[in-house]
Design a protein around this motif. Structure first.
Motif, PDB file in Angstrom:
ATOM      1  N   ASP A  32      16.945  57.781  29.450  1.00  0.00           N
ATOM      2  CA  ASP A  32      16.071  56.625  29.321  1.00  0.00           C
ATOM      3  C   ASP A  32      16.592  55.740  28.182  1.00  0.00           C
ATOM      4  O   ASP A  32      16.659  56.192  27.028  1.00  0.00           O
ATOM      5  CB  ASP A  32      14.642  57.087  29.011  1.00  0.00           C
ATOM      6  CG  ASP A  32      13.622  55.956  29.118  1.00  0.00           C
ATOM      7  OD1 ASP A  32      13.962  54.809  28.778  1.00  0.00           O
ATOM      8  OD2 ASP A  32      12.479  56.240  29.517  1.00  0.00           O
TER       9      ASP A  32
ATOM     10  N   ASN B  55      12.921  45.077  36.819  1.00  0.00           N
ATOM     11  CA  ASN B  55      11.675  45.531  37.418  1.00  0.00           C
ATOM     12  C   ASN B  55      11.076  46.736  36.681  1.00  0.00           C
ATOM     13  O   ASN B  55      10.163  47.395  37.202  1.00  0.00           O
ATOM     14  CB  ASN B  55      11.910  45.895  38.883  1.00  0.00           C
ATOM     15  CG  ASN B  55      12.348  44.698  39.704  1.00  0.00           C
ATOM     16  OD1 ASN B  55      11.821  43.602  39.541  1.00  0.00           O
ATOM     17  ND2 ASN B  55      13.314  44.907  40.594  1.00  0.00           N
TER      18      ASN B  55
ATOM     19  N   ARG C 126      19.002  44.964  32.248  1.00  0.00           N
ATOM     20  CA  ARG C 126      19.494  46.058  33.093  1.00  0.00           C
ATOM     21  C   ARG C 126      18.447  46.470  34.129  1.00  0.00           C
ATOM     22  O   ARG C 126      18.784  46.788  35.272  1.00  0.00           O
ATOM     23  CB  ARG C 126      19.869  47.245  32.195  1.00  0.00           C
ATOM     24  CG  ARG C 126      20.317  48.496  32.957  1.00  0.00           C
ATOM     25  CD  ARG C 126      21.661  48.289  33.626  1.00  0.00           C
ATOM     26  NE  ARG C 126      22.018  49.457  34.425  1.00  0.00           N
ATOM     27  CZ  ARG C 126      22.784  50.460  33.977  1.00  0.00           C
ATOM     28  NH1 ARG C 126      23.288  50.407  32.754  1.00  0.00           N
ATOM     29  NH2 ARG C 126      23.075  51.473  34.756  1.00  0.00           N
ATOM     30  N   PHE C 127      17.185  46.478  33.720  1.00  0.00           N
ATOM     31  CA  PHE C 127      16.102  46.916  34.612  1.00  0.00           C
ATOM     32  C   PHE C 127      15.022  45.839  34.661  1.00  0.00           C
ATOM     33  O   PHE C 127      13.958  45.992  34.044  1.00  0.00           O
ATOM     34  CB  PHE C 127      15.512  48.240  34.136  1.00  0.00           C
ATOM     35  CG  PHE C 127      16.502  49.367  34.074  1.00  0.00           C
ATOM     36  CD1 PHE C 127      17.002  49.938  35.239  1.00  0.00           C
ATOM     37  CD2 PHE C 127      16.953  49.848  32.853  1.00  0.00           C
ATOM     38  CE1 PHE C 127      17.917  50.991  35.184  1.00  0.00           C
ATOM     39  CE2 PHE C 127      17.868  50.907  32.786  1.00  0.00           C
ATOM     40  CZ  PHE C 127      18.358  51.465  33.966  1.00  0.00           C
TER      41      PHE C 127
ATOM     42  N   GLN D  73      15.694  44.945  29.515  1.00  0.00           N
ATOM     43  CA  GLN D  73      15.091  44.045  30.500  1.00  0.00           C
ATOM     44  C   GLN D  73      16.141  43.487  31.452  1.00  0.00           C
ATOM     45  O   GLN D  73      15.909  43.351  32.661  1.00  0.00           O
ATOM     46  CB  GLN D  73      14.361  42.902  29.780  1.00  0.00           C
ATOM     47  CG  GLN D  73      13.781  41.823  30.693  1.00  0.00           C
ATOM     48  CD  GLN D  73      12.690  42.337  31.609  1.00  0.00           C
ATOM     49  OE1 GLN D  73      12.009  43.308  31.258  1.00  0.00           O
ATOM     50  NE2 GLN D  73      12.512  41.714  32.768  1.00  0.00           N
TER      51      GLN D  73
ATOM     52  N   VAL E 266      11.997  50.127  33.718  1.00  0.00           N
ATOM     53  CA  VAL E 266      12.829  51.321  33.672  1.00  0.00           C
ATOM     54  C   VAL E 266      12.341  52.301  34.736  1.00  0.00           C
ATOM     55  O   VAL E 266      11.157  52.634  34.776  1.00  0.00           O
ATOM     56  CB  VAL E 266      12.772  51.977  32.275  1.00  0.00           C
ATOM     57  CG1 VAL E 266      13.593  53.261  32.261  1.00  0.00           C
ATOM     58  CG2 VAL E 266      13.292  51.003  31.222  1.00  0.00           C
ATOM     59  N   PRO E 267      13.225  52.759  35.620  1.00  0.00           N
ATOM     60  CA  PRO E 267      12.780  53.665  36.688  1.00  0.00           C
ATOM     61  C   PRO E 267      12.365  55.026  36.167  1.00  0.00           C
ATOM     62  O   PRO E 267      12.822  55.476  35.094  1.00  0.00           O
ATOM     63  CB  PRO E 267      14.019  53.769  37.581  1.00  0.00           C
ATOM     64  CG  PRO E 267      15.178  53.473  36.673  1.00  0.00           C
ATOM     65  CD  PRO E 267      14.654  52.468  35.692  1.00  0.00           C
TER      66      PRO E 267
ATOM     67  N   ASP F  26      23.432  50.409  28.158  1.00  0.00           N
ATOM     68  CA  ASP F  26      24.014  50.585  29.489  1.00  0.00           C
ATOM     69  C   ASP F  26      24.590  51.986  29.675  1.00  0.00           C
ATOM     70  O   ASP F  26      24.400  52.606  30.731  1.00  0.00           O
ATOM     71  CB  ASP F  26      25.103  49.536  29.714  1.00  0.00           C
ATOM     72  CG  ASP F  26      24.540  48.129  29.820  1.00  0.00           C
ATOM     73  OD1 ASP F  26      23.358  47.986  30.185  1.00  0.00           O
ATOM     74  OD2 ASP F  26      25.277  47.169  29.535  1.00  0.00           O
TER      75      ASP F  26
ATOM     76  N   ALA G  61      21.866  54.671  30.044  1.00  0.00           N
ATOM     77  CA  ALA G  61      21.274  54.614  31.380  1.00  0.00           C
ATOM     78  C   ALA G  61      22.251  55.144  32.430  1.00  0.00           C
ATOM     79  O   ALA G  61      21.854  55.854  33.363  1.00  0.00           O
ATOM     80  CB  ALA G  61      20.867  53.184  31.706  1.00  0.00           C
TER      81      ALA G  61
END
Length: 270
Positions: free
Chosen positions: A215, A262, A259-260, A257, A264-265, A207, A210
């Motif tokens: 990354d 959809n 945290r993101f 997964q 990792v942006p 966390d 990010a």
């Protein structure tokens, strides 16, 4: 009669240890979690500052390249400023140690964070360095040292009570063996606590990395670096001082997964 008195003393010692542990509770100033600790944040800071010079000396002192130290400071401070750690009462200091053979990183209570030149030279990106530092910052924020101290005092008290209760003056050899068993149980309990702390620091590390714009998959890369550094020997010191339950990579993947969900942006620094 002696046996009854021995059991009574053991119960008193064990009961006092339990009461002391469970009555010493404080709210974590960052996470809001209620924790069993018996020292203030000010005491943690003082303890870390007192121990820092000796710990640095064990690894050959500080790394002489100020530019390299500045890089560690910049990455570490970016993590602090970009994450909930900025709300903590701790004054974080980051120390790059001169030892270029040992692969290790650790944190003292109160915000003193150390990483060896030997570990840094194994890392290939700022994100990986950020992952290591974020993990150690996680230990400080979660007050793991203070918790471990309280748990150590509890297990010592309980193992002492067990040794008293199992002592037999007619079989001193057996009593010694029982005391050793009690001590071994205490050690196993402490090890379990340590493993839980490592997993929690990994999750916090994901966390915080990010939050700082890095990354979080860099933490997975750090795990790969550490495994590859093990070679045929006993493995890097990092894995000796940071108990590895075997599922840290899986836990890191699960936290990424969560945290993101959809994915990792794009745009996060590697």
């Amino acid at each position: 009669m002696r046996g009854n008195l021995r059991y009574l003393i053991a119960l008193i010692v064990g009961g006092f240890s339990l009461i002391t542990y469970y009555c010493n509770r404080q709210t974590n100033p960052v996470t809001g979690e209620t924790q069993h600790v018996n020292m203030t944040t000010e005491q943690e800071i003082a303890l870390g500052l007192q121990a820092a010079p000796e710990m640095a000396q064990q690894y050959g002192g500080l790394y002489p390249d100020q530019e390299a130290q500045n890089t560690i400071d910049r990455i570490g401070n970016a993590i602090i400023q970009g994450s909930p750690a900025v709300r903590s009462p701790y004054k974080f200091d980051f120390h790059l140690l001169a030892d270029d053979q040992t692969i290790n990183a650790f944190a003292l209570p109160g915000g003193q964070v150390f990483v060896t030149a030997g570990l840094v030279k194994k890392l290939s990106s700022e994100g990986q360095v950020a992952g290591v530092l974020a993990h150690e910052i996680g230990h400080v924020i979660e007050r793991h040292s203070a918790q471990q101290l309280a748990k150590s005092q509890l297990t010592q008290g309980l193992s002492g009570a067990a040794a008293i209760g199992m002592y037999d003056s007619n079989r001193p050899g057996g009593s010694i063996a029982n005391a050793a068993i009690a001590a071994a149980i205490a050690k196993v309990v402490s090890l379990r606590f340590s493993r839980e702390d490592e997993l929690e620091a990994d999750r916090v590390g994901v966390d915080y990395v990010a939050d700082a714009g890095y990354d979080p998959r860099s933490l997975l890369q750090v795990m790969q670096v550490l495994e590859q550094s093990g070679g045929g020997g006993g493995g890097p010191e990092f894995l000796q001082t940071h108990p590895n339950p075997g599922n840290r990579t899986q836990e890191i993947q699960q936290e990424i997964q969560r945290r993101f969900p959809n994915g990792v942006p794009a745009g996060l620094k590697p």
